[in-house]
Design a protein around this motif. Structure first.
Motif, PDB file in Angstrom:
ATOM      1  N   ALA A 430      40.980 -57.378 -26.468  1.00 53.60           N
ATOM      2  CA  ALA A 430      41.907 -56.245 -26.465  1.00 53.60           C
ATOM      3  C   ALA A 430      41.135 -54.942 -26.650  1.00 53.60           C
ATOM      4  CB  ALA A 430      42.928 -56.403 -27.593  1.00 53.60           C
ATOM      5  N   THR A 431      41.354 -53.998 -25.760  1.00 59.59           N
ATOM      6  CA  THR A 431      40.614 -52.749 -25.797  1.00 59.59           C
ATOM      7  C   THR A 431      41.555 -51.547 -25.855  1.00 59.59           C
ATOM      8  OG1 THR A 431      40.548 -52.322 -23.418  1.00 59.59           O
ATOM      9  CG2 THR A 431      38.914 -53.850 -24.289  1.00 59.59           C
ATOM     10  N   LEU A 432      40.977 -50.411 -26.198  1.00 52.47           N
ATOM     11  CA  LEU A 432      41.744 -49.167 -26.175  1.00 52.47           C
ATOM     12  C   LEU A 432      41.986 -48.688 -24.753  1.00 52.47           C
ATOM     13  CD1 LEU A 432      40.211 -46.936 -29.009  1.00 52.47           C
ATOM     14  CD2 LEU A 432      42.322 -48.267 -29.072  1.00 52.47           C
ATOM     15  N   THR A 433      40.953 -48.791 -23.910  1.00 47.44           N
ATOM     16  CA  THR A 433      41.009 -48.136 -22.603  1.00 47.44           C
ATOM     17  C   THR A 433      40.661 -49.061 -21.453  1.00 47.44           C
ATOM     18  OG1 THR A 433      38.710 -47.404 -22.860  1.00 47.44           O
ATOM     19  CG2 THR A 433      40.426 -45.909 -23.653  1.00 47.44           C
ATOM     20  N   GLY A 434      40.638 -50.386 -21.694  1.00 50.20           N
ATOM     21  CA  GLY A 434      40.307 -51.326 -20.634  1.00 50.20           C
ATOM     22  C   GLY A 434      38.792 -51.568 -20.567  1.00 50.20           C
ATOM     23  N   VAL A 435      38.423 -52.732 -20.094  1.00 51.15           N
ATOM     24  CA  VAL A 435      39.240 -53.794 -19.511  1.00 51.15           C
ATOM     25  C   VAL A 435      39.676 -54.754 -20.621  1.00 51.15           C
ATOM     26  CG1 VAL A 435      39.235 -55.750 -17.932  1.00 51.15           C
ATOM     27  CG2 VAL A 435      38.048 -53.656 -17.292  1.00 51.15           C
ATOM     28  N   SER A 436      41.003 -55.037 -20.702  1.00 56.91           N
ATOM     29  CA  SER A 436      41.509 -56.055 -21.612  1.00 56.91           C
ATOM     30  C   SER A 436      41.768 -57.329 -20.808  1.00 56.91           C
ATOM     31  CB  SER A 436      42.804 -55.595 -22.279  1.00 56.91           C
ATOM     32  OG  SER A 436      42.585 -54.448 -23.086  1.00 56.91           O
ATOM     33  N   ALA A 437      41.553 -58.487 -21.455  1.00 55.82           N
ATOM     34  CA  ALA A 437      41.704 -59.757 -20.744  1.00 55.82           C
ATOM     35  C   ALA A 437      41.976 -60.867 -21.744  1.00 55.82           C
ATOM     36  CB  ALA A 437      40.453 -60.082 -19.933  1.00 55.82           C
ATOM     37  N   VAL A 438      42.577 -61.957 -21.248  1.00 56.44           N
ATOM     38  CA  VAL A 438      42.886 -63.123 -22.072  1.00 56.44           C
ATOM     39  C   VAL A 438      42.442 -64.372 -21.319  1.00 56.44           C
ATOM     40  CG1 VAL A 438      44.708 -64.441 -23.224  1.00 56.44           C
ATOM     41  CG2 VAL A 438      44.856 -61.940 -23.133  1.00 56.44           C
ATOM     42  N   TYR A 439      41.859 -65.347 -22.050  1.00 53.70           N
ATOM     43  CA  TYR A 439      41.365 -66.587 -21.453  1.00 53.70           C
ATOM     44  C   TYR A 439      41.852 -67.770 -22.276  1.00 53.70           C
ATOM     45  CZ  TYR A 439      38.178 -63.208 -19.357  1.00 53.70           C
ATOM     46  OH  TYR A 439      37.655 -62.126 -18.707  1.00 53.70           O
ATOM     47  N   ASP A 440      42.093 -68.896 -21.589  1.00 52.05           N
ATOM     48  CA  ASP A 440      42.477 -70.101 -22.317  1.00 52.05           C
ATOM     49  C   ASP A 440      41.235 -70.824 -22.816  1.00 52.05           C
ATOM     50  OD1 ASP A 440      41.376 -71.534 -20.180  1.00 52.05           O
ATOM     51  OD2 ASP A 440      43.306 -72.156 -19.352  1.00 52.05           O
ATOM     52  N   GLY A 441      41.429 -72.005 -23.430  1.00 52.80           N
ATOM     53  CA  GLY A 441      40.312 -72.720 -24.027  1.00 52.80           C
ATOM     54  C   GLY A 441      39.300 -73.265 -23.041  1.00 52.80           C
ATOM     55  N   ARG A 442      39.589 -73.197 -21.748  1.00 53.43           N
ATOM     56  CA  ARG A 442      38.613 -73.576 -20.721  1.00 53.43           C
ATOM     57  C   ARG A 442      37.846 -72.362 -20.197  1.00 53.43           C
ATOM     58  NH1 ARG A 442      43.140 -76.771 -19.566  1.00 53.43           N
ATOM     59  NH2 ARG A 442      42.738 -79.019 -19.621  1.00 53.43           N
ATOM     60  N   GLY A 443      38.190 -71.190 -20.664  1.00 55.35           N
ATOM     61  CA  GLY A 443      37.563 -69.974 -20.167  1.00 55.35           C
ATOM     62  C   GLY A 443      38.224 -69.428 -18.921  1.00 55.35           C
ATOM     63  N   GLU A 444      39.385 -69.984 -18.552  1.00 55.89           N
ATOM     64  CA  GLU A 444      40.091 -69.518 -17.363  1.00 55.89           C
ATOM     65  C   GLU A 444      41.058 -68.392 -17.726  1.00 55.89           C
ATOM     66  OE1 GLU A 444      41.880 -72.999 -15.776  1.00 55.89           O
ATOM     67  OE2 GLU A 444      39.974 -73.962 -15.272  1.00 55.89           O
ATOM     68  N   ARG A 445      41.187 -67.436 -16.833  1.00 54.14           N
ATOM     69  CA  ARG A 445      41.970 -66.256 -17.114  1.00 54.14           C
ATOM     70  C   ARG A 445      43.452 -66.581 -17.258  1.00 54.14           C
ATOM     71  NH1 ARG A 445      41.295 -61.538 -12.872  1.00 54.14           N
ATOM     72  NH2 ARG A 445      39.126 -62.107 -13.284  1.00 54.14           N
ATOM     73  N   VAL A 446      44.080 -65.951 -18.247  1.00 53.69           N
ATOM     74  CA  VAL A 446      45.519 -66.054 -18.468  1.00 53.69           C
ATOM     75  C   VAL A 446      46.129 -64.685 -18.201  1.00 53.69           C
ATOM     76  CG1 VAL A 446      47.346 -66.489 -20.154  1.00 53.69           C
ATOM     77  CG2 VAL A 446      45.246 -67.864 -20.205  1.00 53.69           C
ATOM     78  N   GLY A 447      46.999 -64.590 -17.222  1.00 56.81           N
ATOM     79  CA  GLY A 447      47.657 -63.316 -16.946  1.00 56.81           C
ATOM     80  C   GLY A 447      46.702 -62.286 -16.355  1.00 56.81           C
ATOM     81  N   PRO A 448      47.142 -61.053 -16.247  1.00 55.11           N
ATOM     82  CA  PRO A 448      46.346 -60.021 -15.563  1.00 55.11           C
ATOM     83  C   PRO A 448      45.296 -59.380 -16.461  1.00 55.11           C
ATOM     84  CG  PRO A 448      48.415 -59.093 -16.276  1.00 55.11           C
ATOM     85  CD  PRO A 448      48.473 -60.556 -16.638  1.00 55.11           C
ATOM     86  N   TRP A 449      44.229 -58.890 -15.823  1.00 57.96           N
ATOM     87  CA  TRP A 449      43.333 -57.949 -16.494  1.00 57.96           C
ATOM     88  C   TRP A 449      44.059 -56.616 -16.600  1.00 57.96           C
ATOM     89  CZ3 TRP A 449      37.427 -57.527 -15.356  1.00 57.96           C
ATOM     90  CH2 TRP A 449      36.788 -58.709 -15.730  1.00 57.96           C
ATOM     91  N   LEU A 450      43.845 -55.914 -17.689  1.00 59.30           N
ATOM     92  CA  LEU A 450      44.316 -54.538 -17.809  1.00 59.30           C
ATOM     93  C   LEU A 450      43.119 -53.633 -17.553  1.00 59.30           C
ATOM     94  CD1 LEU A 450      46.608 -54.753 -20.979  1.00 59.30           C
ATOM     95  CD2 LEU A 450      47.206 -55.091 -18.569  1.00 59.30           C
ATOM     96  N   GLY A 451      43.108 -52.992 -16.391  1.00 63.41           N
ATOM     97  CA  GLY A 451      41.967 -52.192 -15.987  1.00 63.41           C
ATOM     98  C   GLY A 451      41.865 -50.882 -16.745  1.00 63.41           C
ATOM     99  N   THR A 452      40.829 -50.128 -16.425  1.00 66.14           N
ATOM    100  CA  THR A 452      40.552 -48.894 -17.158  1.00 66.14           C
ATOM    101  C   THR A 452      41.561 -47.789 -16.865  1.00 66.14           C
ATOM    102  OG1 THR A 452      38.993 -48.290 -15.404  1.00 66.14           O
ATOM    103  CG2 THR A 452      38.087 -49.357 -17.355  1.00 66.14           C
ATOM    104  N   GLY A 453      42.429 -47.993 -15.893  1.00 69.36           N
ATOM    105  CA  GLY A 453      43.452 -46.990 -15.610  1.00 69.36           C
ATOM    106  C   GLY A 453      44.799 -47.307 -16.226  1.00 69.36           C
ATOM    107  N   ALA A 454      44.893 -48.413 -16.981  1.00 67.78           N
ATOM    108  CA  ALA A 454      46.187 -48.862 -17.503  1.00 67.78           C
ATOM    109  C   ALA A 454      46.452 -48.305 -18.890  1.00 67.78           C
ATOM    110  CB  ALA A 454      46.237 -50.382 -17.541  1.00 67.78           C
ATOM    111  N   SER A 455      47.701 -47.918 -19.132  1.00 65.43           N
ATOM    112  CA  SER A 455      48.195 -47.550 -20.458  1.00 65.43           C
ATOM    113  C   SER A 455      49.507 -48.304 -20.631  1.00 65.43           C
ATOM    114  CB  SER A 455      48.406 -46.036 -20.567  1.00 65.43           C
ATOM    115  OG  SER A 455      48.963 -45.700 -21.823  1.00 65.43           O
ATOM    116  N   THR A 456      49.450 -49.440 -21.324  1.00 60.47           N
ATOM    117  CA  THR A 456      50.599 -50.338 -21.321  1.00 60.47           C
ATOM    118  C   THR A 456      50.504 -51.323 -22.477  1.00 60.47           C
ATOM    119  OG1 THR A 456      51.850 -51.885 -19.929  1.00 60.47           O
ATOM    120  CG2 THR A 456      49.460 -52.030 -19.834  1.00 60.47           C
ATOM    121  N   ALA A 457      51.561 -52.105 -22.646  1.00 62.41           N
ATOM    122  CA  ALA A 457      51.572 -53.256 -23.548  1.00 62.41           C
ATOM    123  C   ALA A 457      51.908 -54.477 -22.700  1.00 62.41           C
ATOM    124  CB  ALA A 457      52.588 -53.071 -24.661  1.00 62.41           C
TER     125      ALA A 457
END
Length: 523
Positions: A430-457
């Motif tokens: 989790a970051t202030l300004t991107g890139v934020s990301a989430v991964y499962d226990g296999r290291g595979e991505r869960v949901g979207p990346w939040l890029g450096t242009g995103a301001s969201t929850a």
């Protein structure tokens, strides 16, 4: 007298080629992300160093390549550290000088097939030794380990669960070494092909036999990324924006809300109004909040970066103080000697204080979480310790806003995939300004990346592991131990061979003694 243009330029050709070859691996990392390039990227460097005219030249070309590799991996520091970036890269690059000598000795034109075959193991062991030394936090930490380039390759992530990123680095260098041998050593091609087949077999075995984490219950985790907030009173306005974004999560049945690094700019003991606002957010959303305070402490001297868990009644008392600080960014190593860095760049004017131990926190819903702060997600041992201590979910709170338009945010976000795969525990970055990301226990991505242009929850449904540990969590960085043992055995064998060569030959018997007649003493 006539001089040749090309020959007059030749002294610079090999050094320039070493710099170019050393910089090539950066293309395998984000943002270019050419992961497949890692498996052949060292071949030009290996071929150059093995053909060095002597050991001194091999050491120089190893150092120049290492300098270029470090500079390319950290080029985004230039706006902050300016010329000091080159100094750091030059110092770290020197670690590859002995590796260059090793390459020439084992893969050079005069090397025997047996020596070349040994090089298929010894050369990658030498590279792993370099990565071990530079992984020390005081030297900048393990940013840009070669194996980290494989963060989005499923078979490689499975290998990471067996031996961590260390095993990936070893195998990547081993494959590069085998390809270089195939190119130039005709008599050792069987050994090189055997090495490539062994690597493929190890990958296939890990894919089939290594235990993967089973998915159990799910946790609903919200990442709040406010985006760039600049100008006067930025800390207050950032808090306000995060508060608005968090309030929008009400009614979404969230288990945990995570804010990024330095998301709170005041010590909550000094600002009880902020503590009350955070507690109100916890009540509105029905979830605990993990925030990060970057401020001078009221209960002890100095500035700390601290992860704090806040529940409906306010701060719960769970606190983690960042232990491994960013050199020059958060403290200046040997400030009395290197303090001049503050005058040529954006090095820390005051050293932040370090925490004393890692912490596993438990939310009101019983979820056990293991926080890391920014730079610490690069260290495999820290996430391993949290997994061993019972964390079901790993979290890294980060801020790369200083490097917003560089490759740094994507590189940083990719590290969480490796930490998740190594430990078998999902991880939130989790970051202030991107890139934020989430991964499962296999290291595979869960949901979207939040890029450096995103301001969201963004809310992520994160599958939790059903328990158990990976081989890496149980046995640690065993590839490093194997590499050091390999280097020790090779060094002992080389030393013994050198002693045998220097031993004087036994005196030749005289002719009469050779025919069985006793030698007479001289008069």
């Amino acid at each position: 007298m006539r001089t040749s243009g090309p020959s007059s330029a030749s002294p610079w050709r090999r050094p320039a080629a070493a710099v170019l070859a050393g910089a090539l691996p950066v293309l395998a990392f984000p943002a270019p992300g050419l992961w497949w390039w890692a498996w052949v990227t060292l071949v030009p460097w290996l071929l150059l160093v093995r053909s060095a005219p002597d050991g001194r030249a091999a050491a120089r070309e190893g150092w120049l390549g290492g300098f270029a590799f470090m500079l390319a991996m950290h080029h985004w520091l230039l706006p902050s550290l300016h010329v000091f970036t080159f100094v750091i890269a030059a110092l770290l690059g020197a670690l590859w000088a002995p590796w260059g000598v090793l390459v020439r000795r084992l893969l050079g034109a005069s090397a025997t097939p047996g020596r070349v075959a040994a090089g298929l193991v010894v050369v990658p062991s030498g590279w792993l030794a370099v990565e071990l030394v530079r992984s020390w936090q005081g030297l900048g930490g393990p940013w840009g380990m070669l194996g980290a380039s494989q963060w989005e390759v499923a078979p490689a992530l499975r290998l990471a669960s067996v031996g961590g990123v260390w095993l990936l680095s070893f195998l990547v260098v081993a494959v590069n070494t085998a390809v270089a041998v195939l190119v130039v050593h005709r008599r050792a091609r069987v050994a090189a092909l055997t090495g490539l087949l062994a690597t493929g077999a190890a990958t296939a075995s890990a894919w089939v036999w290594s235990p993967g984490p089973g998915n159990g219950a799910r946790a609903s985790v919200a990442v709040v990324q406010p985006g760039i907030v600049a100008g006067p009173d930025s800390a207050e306005r950032r808090f306000d924006r995060q508060e608005r974004l968090t309030r929008d999560l009400a009614g979404r049945d969230v288990d945990l809300v995570v804010w990024g690094e330095s998301s709170v700019g005041h010590d909550l003991a000094d600002r009880p109004d902020l503590a009350r606002r955070l507690a109100a957010l916890s009540r509105e959303t029905g979830a605990d909040l993990l925030v990060n305070v970057d401020a001078r402490r009221s209960d002890r001297p100095g500035i700390y970066k601290s992860s704090l868990l806040v529940g409906p009644g306010g701060p719960t008392g769970d606190r983690y103080d960042k232990m491994r600080l960013v050199p020059f960014g958060e403290y200046v190593p040997a400030r009395s000697l290197l303090g001049w860095a503050t005058s040529v760049g954006k090095a820390a004017d005051e050293d932040r204080r370090r925490g004393t131990g890692q912490v596993v926190m438990e939310t009101g819903d019983g979820l056990r979480i293991g926080p890391l702060v920014c730079f610490e997600s690069a260290f495999p041992d820290m996430s391993r310790r949290l997994a061993r201590d019972g964390a079901a979910l790993l979290l890294a709170q980060s801020s790369t806003s200083t490097f917003q338009d560089t490759w740094a945010p994507a590189q940083h976000a990719s590290l969480a995939a490796l930490r998740a795969a190594e430990t078998g525990r999902p991880m939130v970055h989790a970051t202030l300004t991107g890139v934020s990301a989430v991964y499962d226990g296999r290291g595979e991505r869960v949901g979207p990346w939040l890029g450096t242009g995103a301001s969201t929850a963004e809310v992520y449904e994160v599958p939790l592991a059903r328990g158990g540990t990976t081989p890496y969590v149980r046995f640690g960085a065993w590839p490093v131990g194997g590499a050091l043992l390999t280097l020790a055995v090779w060094g002992a064998a080389e030393g013994a061979a050198r002693v045998r060569r220097r031993a004087p030959a036994p005196p030749a018997p005289s002719a009469r003694t050779a025919h069985g007649s006793p030698a007479r003493p001289g008069r």
